[in-house]
Design a protein around this motif. Sequence first.
Motif, PDB file in Angstrom:
ATOM      1  N   ALA A 150      49.200  39.267  31.204  1.00  0.00           N
ATOM      2  CA  ALA A 150      48.530  38.345  32.124  1.00  0.00           C
ATOM      3  C   ALA A 150      47.365  39.040  32.832  1.00  0.00           C
ATOM      4  CB  ALA A 150      49.524  37.802  33.151  1.00  0.00           C
ATOM      5  N   ALA A 151      47.548  40.324  33.158  1.00  0.00           N
ATOM      6  CA  ALA A 151      46.472  41.072  33.841  1.00  0.00           C
ATOM      7  C   ALA A 151      45.242  41.162  32.941  1.00  0.00           C
ATOM      8  CB  ALA A 151      46.968  42.467  34.219  1.00  0.00           C
ATOM      9  N   VAL A 152      45.472  41.441  31.650  1.00  0.00           N
ATOM     10  CA  VAL A 152      44.346  41.568  30.713  1.00  0.00           C
ATOM     11  C   VAL A 152      43.694  40.193  30.509  1.00  0.00           C
ATOM     12  CG1 VAL A 152      43.691  42.176  28.340  1.00  0.00           C
ATOM     13  CG2 VAL A 152      45.360  43.583  29.567  1.00  0.00           C
ATOM     14  N   LEU A 153      44.524  39.171  30.362  1.00  0.00           N
ATOM     15  CA  LEU A 153      44.005  37.805  30.176  1.00  0.00           C
ATOM     16  C   LEU A 153      43.159  37.390  31.382  1.00  0.00           C
ATOM     17  CD1 LEU A 153      44.016  35.128  28.540  1.00  0.00           C
ATOM     18  CD2 LEU A 153      46.076  34.489  29.808  1.00  0.00           C
ATOM     19  N   LEU A 154      43.690  37.644  32.577  1.00  0.00           N
ATOM     20  CA  LEU A 154      42.983  37.271  33.805  1.00  0.00           C
ATOM     21  C   LEU A 154      41.663  38.044  33.926  1.00  0.00           C
ATOM     22  CD1 LEU A 154      42.854  35.903  36.623  1.00  0.00           C
ATOM     23  CD2 LEU A 154      44.205  37.819  37.498  1.00  0.00           C
ATOM     24  N   THR A 155      41.707  39.321  33.605  1.00  0.00           N
ATOM     25  CA  THR A 155      40.499  40.153  33.727  1.00  0.00           C
ATOM     26  C   THR A 155      39.415  39.669  32.767  1.00  0.00           C
ATOM     27  OG1 THR A 155      41.876  42.030  34.340  1.00  0.00           O
ATOM     28  CG2 THR A 155      39.641  42.529  33.639  1.00  0.00           C
ATOM     29  N   LEU A 156      39.810  39.411  31.510  1.00  0.00           N
ATOM     30  CA  LEU A 156      38.814  38.960  30.534  1.00  0.00           C
ATOM     31  C   LEU A 156      38.315  37.556  30.879  1.00  0.00           C
ATOM     32  CD1 LEU A 156      40.364  40.331  27.222  1.00  0.00           C
ATOM     33  CD2 LEU A 156      38.354  41.196  28.426  1.00  0.00           C
ATOM     34  N   SER A 157      39.224  36.686  31.334  1.00  0.00           N
ATOM     35  CA  SER A 157      38.811  35.325  31.687  1.00  0.00           C
ATOM     36  C   SER A 157      37.797  35.358  32.830  1.00  0.00           C
ATOM     37  CB  SER A 157      40.007  34.492  32.143  1.00  0.00           C
ATOM     38  OG  SER A 157      40.975  34.435  31.139  1.00  0.00           O
ATOM     39  N   THR A 158      38.023  36.270  33.777  1.00  0.00           N
ATOM     40  CA  THR A 158      37.148  36.328  34.949  1.00  0.00           C
ATOM     41  C   THR A 158      35.802  36.960  34.612  1.00  0.00           C
ATOM     42  OG1 THR A 158      39.125  36.622  36.307  1.00  0.00           O
ATOM     43  CG2 THR A 158      37.015  37.114  37.350  1.00  0.00           C
ATOM     44  N   LEU A 159      35.832  38.039  33.851  1.00  0.00           N
ATOM     45  CA  LEU A 159      34.595  38.806  33.650  1.00  0.00           C
ATOM     46  C   LEU A 159      33.836  38.437  32.378  1.00  0.00           C
ATOM     47  CD1 LEU A 159      35.868  42.372  34.669  1.00  0.00           C
ATOM     48  CD2 LEU A 159      34.781  40.650  36.124  1.00  0.00           C
ATOM     49  N   MET A 300      46.239  45.558  38.305  1.00  0.00           N
ATOM     50  CA  MET A 300      44.812  45.808  38.101  1.00  0.00           C
ATOM     51  C   MET A 300      44.306  46.594  39.300  1.00  0.00           C
ATOM     52  SD  MET A 300      44.388  41.896  37.134  1.00  0.00           S
ATOM     53  CE  MET A 300      45.872  41.741  38.096  1.00  0.00           C
ATOM     54  N   VAL A 301      43.693  47.745  39.047  1.00  0.00           N
ATOM     55  CA  VAL A 301      43.075  48.506  40.132  1.00  0.00           C
ATOM     56  C   VAL A 301      41.636  48.817  39.719  1.00  0.00           C
ATOM     57  CG1 VAL A 301      45.226  49.573  40.939  1.00  0.00           C
ATOM     58  CG2 VAL A 301      43.849  50.749  39.222  1.00  0.00           C
ATOM     59  N   GLY A 302      40.768  49.059  40.690  1.00  0.00           N
ATOM     60  CA  GLY A 302      39.385  49.406  40.350  1.00  0.00           C
ATOM     61  C   GLY A 302      38.438  49.114  41.486  1.00  0.00           C
ATOM     62  N   LYS A 303      37.235  48.687  41.099  1.00  0.00           N
ATOM     63  CA  LYS A 303      36.175  48.437  42.086  1.00  0.00           C
ATOM     64  C   LYS A 303      36.481  47.162  42.876  1.00  0.00           C
ATOM     65  CE  LYS A 303      33.447  51.755  40.476  1.00  0.00           C
ATOM     66  NZ  LYS A 303      34.021  53.051  40.846  1.00  0.00           N
ATOM     67  N   ARG A 304      36.269  47.247  44.187  1.00  0.00           N
ATOM     68  CA  ARG A 304      36.606  46.122  45.058  1.00  0.00           C
ATOM     69  C   ARG A 304      35.962  44.810  44.609  1.00  0.00           C
ATOM     70  NH1 ARG A 304      39.500  44.637  48.840  1.00  0.00           N
ATOM     71  NH2 ARG A 304      40.316  46.727  49.130  1.00  0.00           N
ATOM     72  N   GLN A 305      34.683  44.879  44.260  1.00  0.00           N
ATOM     73  CA  GLN A 305      33.957  43.654  43.922  1.00  0.00           C
ATOM     74  C   GLN A 305      34.619  42.921  42.741  1.00  0.00           C
ATOM     75  OE1 GLN A 305      30.128  44.311  42.263  1.00  0.00           O
ATOM     76  NE2 GLN A 305      29.451  42.204  42.604  1.00  0.00           N
ATOM     77  N   CYS A 306      35.022  43.671  41.714  1.00  0.00           N
ATOM     78  CA  CYS A 306      35.672  43.048  40.545  1.00  0.00           C
ATOM     79  C   CYS A 306      37.056  42.525  40.918  1.00  0.00           C
ATOM     80  CB  CYS A 306      35.833  44.065  39.420  1.00  0.00           C
ATOM     81  SG  CYS A 306      34.372  44.242  38.423  1.00  0.00           S
ATOM     82  N   ILE A 307      37.843  43.347  41.627  1.00  0.00           N
ATOM     83  CA  ILE A 307      39.218  42.953  41.970  1.00  0.00           C
ATOM     84  C   ILE A 307      39.209  41.672  42.825  1.00  0.00           C
ATOM     85  CG2 ILE A 307      41.352  43.686  43.144  1.00  0.00           C
ATOM     86  CD1 ILE A 307      40.866  45.283  40.579  1.00  0.00           C
ATOM     87  N   GLU A 308      38.252  41.554  43.746  1.00  0.00           N
ATOM     88  CA  GLU A 308      38.179  40.337  44.578  1.00  0.00           C
ATOM     89  C   GLU A 308      37.897  39.110  43.711  1.00  0.00           C
ATOM     90  OE1 GLU A 308      39.198  40.106  47.623  1.00  0.00           O
ATOM     91  OE2 GLU A 308      39.525  42.278  47.684  1.00  0.00           O
ATOM     92  N   HIS A 313      40.209  33.875  40.891  1.00  0.00           N
ATOM     93  CA  HIS A 313      40.183  33.058  39.668  1.00  0.00           C
ATOM     94  C   HIS A 313      41.388  32.102  39.659  1.00  0.00           C
ATOM     95  CE1 HIS A 313      40.291  32.020  35.401  1.00  0.00           C
ATOM     96  NE2 HIS A 313      39.028  32.395  35.353  1.00  0.00           N
ATOM     97  N   PRO A 314      41.203  30.847  39.204  1.00  0.00           N
ATOM     98  CA  PRO A 314      42.320  29.889  39.202  1.00  0.00           C
ATOM     99  C   PRO A 314      43.548  30.382  38.416  1.00  0.00           C
ATOM    100  CG  PRO A 314      40.264  28.789  38.585  1.00  0.00           C
ATOM    101  CD  PRO A 314      39.936  30.229  38.767  1.00  0.00           C
ATOM    102  N   LEU A 315      43.319  31.174  37.367  1.00  0.00           N
ATOM    103  CA  LEU A 315      44.456  31.684  36.587  1.00  0.00           C
ATOM    104  C   LEU A 315      45.361  32.604  37.418  1.00  0.00           C
ATOM    105  CD1 LEU A 315      43.689  33.138  33.031  1.00  0.00           C
ATOM    106  CD2 LEU A 315      45.524  31.573  33.689  1.00  0.00           C
ATOM    107  N   ALA A 316      44.786  33.233  38.444  1.00  0.00           N
ATOM    108  CA  ALA A 316      45.554  34.189  39.252  1.00  0.00           C
ATOM    109  C   ALA A 316      46.773  33.502  39.855  1.00  0.00           C
ATOM    110  CB  ALA A 316      44.675  34.788  40.352  1.00  0.00           C
ATOM    111  N   ARG A 317      46.630  32.245  40.244  1.00  0.00           N
ATOM    112  CA  ARG A 317      47.733  31.482  40.817  1.00  0.00           C
ATOM    113  C   ARG A 317      48.814  31.230  39.772  1.00  0.00           C
ATOM    114  NH1 ARG A 317      51.391  28.739  42.249  1.00  0.00           N
ATOM    115  NH2 ARG A 317      51.490  27.354  44.028  1.00  0.00           N
ATOM    116  N   ALA A 318      48.364  30.992  38.536  1.00  0.00           N
ATOM    117  CA  ALA A 318      49.324  30.673  37.464  1.00  0.00           C
ATOM    118  C   ALA A 318      50.131  31.893  37.034  1.00  0.00           C
ATOM    119  CB  ALA A 318      48.583  30.076  36.267  1.00  0.00           C
TER     120      ALA A 318
END
Length: 470
Positions: A150-159, A300-308, A313-318
């Motif tokens: 889910a973390a990878v899916l959310l990251t790719l969906s967002t970025l 997911m850890v990293g740069k604040r701007q990306c993590i925020e 992202h709507p998927l984060a709730r799911a």
Amino acid sequence: MNVQFRNLPSVDRVMQDNRIILLSQEHSRSLVLGAVREVLEEVRERIGEGSACPEFEEIVGSVISRATSIWTPSLRPVINATGVIIHTNLGRSPLSKEACQAMTLASCSFSNLEFDLDEGKRGSRHTHVEDLLIHTTGAEAGFAVNNNAAAVLLTLSTLARSKEAILSRGQSVEIGGGFRVPDVMRQSGARLVEVGTTNKTYVSDYESAIGPRTGVLLRVHSSNFRIAGFTHSTSLSDLVELGRKYDVPVVDDLGSGALLDTTRFGLGHEPMVQESVAAGADVVCFSGDKLLGGPQAGIMVGKRQCIERLKKHPLARAVRLDKSSIAGLGATLMHYLNQDAVDSIPVWRMIARSVDELDARARRWRSRLDGLPADITVVDGQSTVGGGSLPDEVLPTKLLAIRPLLPGDSRAGASPTGVVGALAGRLRRASPAVVARVDRGVLLLDPRTVLPEEDELLITVVRLAVSGPA
Ligand SMILES: *Cc1c(COP(=O)(O)O)cnc(C)c1O
């Protein structure tokens, strides 16, 4: 008509048996009635196929075991004697005492899950582990969801939705359990652009693929296999430098996400989260229940701007993490902060066990199993880390080897493999279940993955199973 049908008892007659009446009173009459009907129907079918009608006692026995199986929880504790530490089929990481307590507490009471106690207003569930993630990994920000897929899916969906994600051909992998990088990519709406070759990918391969539609540069740790020989992969630092030059975020999927250095324990080096953070990756994704040793989670850890952006992202709730996992993850991270992870987190304690310690334990088991109809010895063996970490690496161990004696009357079919297979089956069906390794007619129990507090139970179960029917 087949005379055997006449011996078949009626539903009423079975229901009037005292034991069945008791069962109906304890549980539910309709469920017991259903079990009686099913058993009688099966008996009827077997008679139709030429079998004799079983005794009444046997029919009652079948009804009782069918009915009670409904009230036996399907998910049960298992003693893992396989020597595979992060055993995906056996629930991956067992948790520390502190993590278990934190999860129970969060589940049994109300909590400030989404409530700011200082201000008396709505808070965010993300705050509870973020500081711990920052302190343990050195990242600017952190965020946890349901699992790493889910973390990878959310990251790719967002970025990278409707954009391109550039990945080395050698990293377009399947992790197992249906997690294939190209499929996850498709689900996220990102277009996969593979560069380089299976064995060699240079930074120039990435650079020539970068264009106006590029969304991320992705690196995926090839967790469960190794490419050896004539190989080259681009370092994360080189990818980060390239990403900065073209203003493209770099995402690193580490899989296991070790926070401790595995070389301390005589193993090869599993990439560490701190290293990826220090190399400057914008988002580093890893599991909570592999080498981290915590509950199922995707971090997911990293740069604040990306993590925020990920948090919004709507998927984060799911794919959000539930309260008990938040509590368990927090307690697990606390062990790293307090520098007691090796002593407190079971997966690290198992990795750290010395051969001498394991030898002493196997010998103690051996001495407690005297007088059984089996040849029981302590032999050299190998444990593995599992969970898609360090695929070629093994840890030397000591195993309790049990070779059951063949029945004296040498009945047809009593081969060493058959007898040891039956023993392994009795252990699996015992309570608690014991899962062992079987190798060429020998049953092997590895003390490395058995929790110390399980020793007495294990000995009791093994004694019963070895002396049981062959
Ligand atoms: C295990 C793994 C995943 C999936 O993580 P889960 O927590 O099981 O969802 C993703 N990527 C890599 C590289 C992995 O090793």
